[in-house]
Design an enzyme around this catalytic site. Structure first.
Site, mmCIF file in Angstrom:
data_model
loop_
_atom_site.group_PDB
_atom_site.id
_atom_site.type_symbol
_atom_site.label_atom_id
_atom_site.label_comp_id
_atom_site.label_asym_id
_atom_site.label_seq_id
_atom_site.Cartn_x
_atom_site.Cartn_y
_atom_site.Cartn_z
ATOM 1 N N CYS A 152 -4.108 11.033 1.967
ATOM 2 C CA CYS A 152 -3.297 9.819 1.805
ATOM 3 C C CYS A 152 -1.871 10.066 1.320
ATOM 4 C CB CYS A 152 -3.996 8.846 0.870
ATOM 5 S SG CYS A 152 -5.488 8.159 1.613
ATOM 6 N N LYS B 33 0.841 -1.210 0.000
ATOM 7 C CA LYS B 33 0.000 0.000 0.000
ATOM 8 C C LYS B 33 0.875 1.259 0.000
ATOM 9 C CE LYS B 33 -3.261 2.912 0.406
ATOM 10 N NZ LYS B 33 -4.157 3.236 -0.675
ATOM 11 N N TYR C 273 -0.103 14.679 -14.276
ATOM 12 C CA TYR C 273 -0.663 15.998 -14.602
ATOM 13 C C TYR C 273 0.025 17.060 -13.747
ATOM 14 C CZ TYR C 273 -4.178 13.764 -17.411
ATOM 15 O OH TYR C 273 -4.793 13.039 -18.393
#
Ligand code: NAD
Length: 437
Positions: free
Chosen positions: A261, A205, A252
């Site tokens: 997060c 993760k 981007y």
């Protein structure tokens, strides 16, 4: 399957509704009693496309329910998910208090064998620590597995219902089989169920979020090269994105990443490396590049107005860390708002869904506009911080008529510089030619 979900925030609520949608009986628990009351009365605390429909259908079908009574939630559930927050501590490490508190809640209320599934993002070793804590408090058998969540705010329901993969870290084959069965309806498209060691799942993760943050920091640092060497970062981005080895996601250029997060997970990796004496300089560079990018954006606005900023009224579009969410946690745009207020400017903000949250955060220190163009009335400039679709093809004539000074600071590169300039705007964006000052 009877399932309990502990923590009904962005992850827990979407997951609870999603698991109910595929037929499970889901009872969600949160320690925030007001939140549970709202949910019981039919009000959703967050904005996510498709969530309302899922919630309404599954409440109606009585597959989804909410409680603030731990015994009721954990009592007869076979699988108990932990979806509580793991924010950064001041030293960057993950604060695991809520995770351990949830583990203790489960341990004290379980009435038989349970599988406890940790969905919260936690450092390697946490799942083992959870197991130790639970073992101290119960005589019942149990297993603890790591099952990190990869949904993105803004497309959380879709991401949850159509995951790229499900990662489960567990040693026991029977537990893995139950987890596979639980998720089976989401894997019918053939996307993989990846079983691995508990510690690999935990680290996977962090690996994903750090890699995504690295891509954003990379394009942002490249945007500075583009500016000083007269290139256009959007053309460079197209060059990158068309390379199959690289692809177009998360490259981007912007005022920097934010949210609840990426910043915290990069910080956690820096801390994890420091704690064990292995190099974390790349993680540190991801973070410092992001900070630098945001500061440059702020400096550009402050530099344009100079001391006169005290008399300026600046319109602000998009308060969240990205479009399609109402989450304002750690939003880089709000750091811009803070800097503008510190410099003495007046701010009139518009956000398609987070207006109430903005009011809650700033009170009377800023004005909030109820409509996109209302924010522009008498404005000496417009700052754009999130890429909502409704900002992307604006009525420039209407904008120019409303604004006192036609200046745009675009933290998302929404417009073509030449065409905005031709319409009489001073247009500052990221990694592209800027007007002469
Ligand atoms: P959140 O802050 O939105 O929700 C957490 C909820 O848990 C809150 O409602 C809080 O009241 C509740 N809670 C805390 N301690 C509790 C306890 N002991 N008992 C019962 N309820 C308790 O958090 P989130 O954004 O949903 O994130 C949860 C975890 O998932 C974090 O570790 C995060 O890193 C991870 N994650 C988040 C996302 C995301 O996009 N938000 C995506 C993937 C993973």
């Amino acid at each position: 399957m009877k399932i309990a979900v502990i923590g009904t925030g962005y992850v827990g609520l979407v997951m609870g509704a999603g698991l109910a949608e595929i037929g499970h009986s889901v009872r969600c628990l949160d320690r925030d009693e007001d939140l549970i009351r709202e949910l019981q009365q039919g009000r959703l605390p967050i904005h996510e496309a498709g969530l309302e429909e899922l919630y309404a259908r599954n409440m109606e079908e009585e597959r989804l329910s909410f409680t603030s009574d731990p015994a009721e939630a954990v009592g007869d559930a076979v699988v108990v998910f932990v979806c509580v927050g793991t924010p950064s501590r001041s030293d960057g490490s993950a604060n695991l208090d809520a995770v351990f508190e949830a583990a203790e809640t489960i341990a004290r209320r379980m009435t038989g064998y349970r599988i406890i599934v940790n969905k919260s993002t936690c450092p390697p070793g946490t799942t083992d620590a959870i197991a130790q804590r639970i073992a101290q408090l119960t005589t019942h058998d149990f297993d603890v597995v790591s099952n990190p969540e990869f949904l993105r705010e803004g497309s959380a329901v879709d991401d949850f219902m159509r995951p790229d993969r499900i990662i489960v870290g567990a040693e026991d084959v029977r537990v893995l089989e139950i987890m596979r069965e639980l998720y089976a309806p989401l894997l019918r498209t053939g996307n993989p169920f990846l079983k691995m060691s508990v510690r690999s799942a935990e680290l996977a993760k962090y690996a994903v979020n750090t890699m995504l943050a690295a891509r954003i920091s990379m394009i942002n640092q490249l945007s500075q090269l583009a500016e000083v060497y007269g290139a256009d970062i959007e053309e460079v981005r197209e060059g990158l994105a068309s390379d199959k080895r690289i692809g177009g996601a998360y490259i981007y250029p912007s005022l920097g990443y934010g949210g609840s997060c990426l910043p915290k997970d990069v910080q956690a990796c820096i801390r994890l490396a420091r704690d064990r004496g292995v190099p974390g300089d790349l993680f540190e560079a991801i973070h410092s590049t992001n900070e630098h990018q945001l500061q440059r954006f702020i400096d550009r606005i402050l530099g344009h107005y100079g001391a006169a900023i005290r008399d300026k009224r600046l319109a602000f579009w998009g308060a969240t860390f990205k479009a399609r969410t109402d989450d304002v946690r750690n939003a880089p745009g709000l750091r811009v708002v803070d800097a503008l207020l510190d410099a003495g400017a007046r701010v009139v903000a518009y956000d398609p869904v987070a207006g109430a949250k903005l009011k809650g955060l700033y009170g009377d220190r800023i004005e909030t506009a109820a409509k996109t163009y209302a924010a522009l009335e008498g404005a000496d400039g417009l700052v754009i911080a999130a890429e909502w679709r409704e900002f992307q093809s604006p009525d420039y004539e209407r904008m120019a008529a409303l604004m006192r000074e036609p200046v745009i600071f675009d933290g998302r590169n929404l417009y073509a510089p030449r065409s905005v300039a031709e319409r009489g705007f001073k247009y500052f964006s990221i990694g592209r030619p800027s007007p002469e000052e």
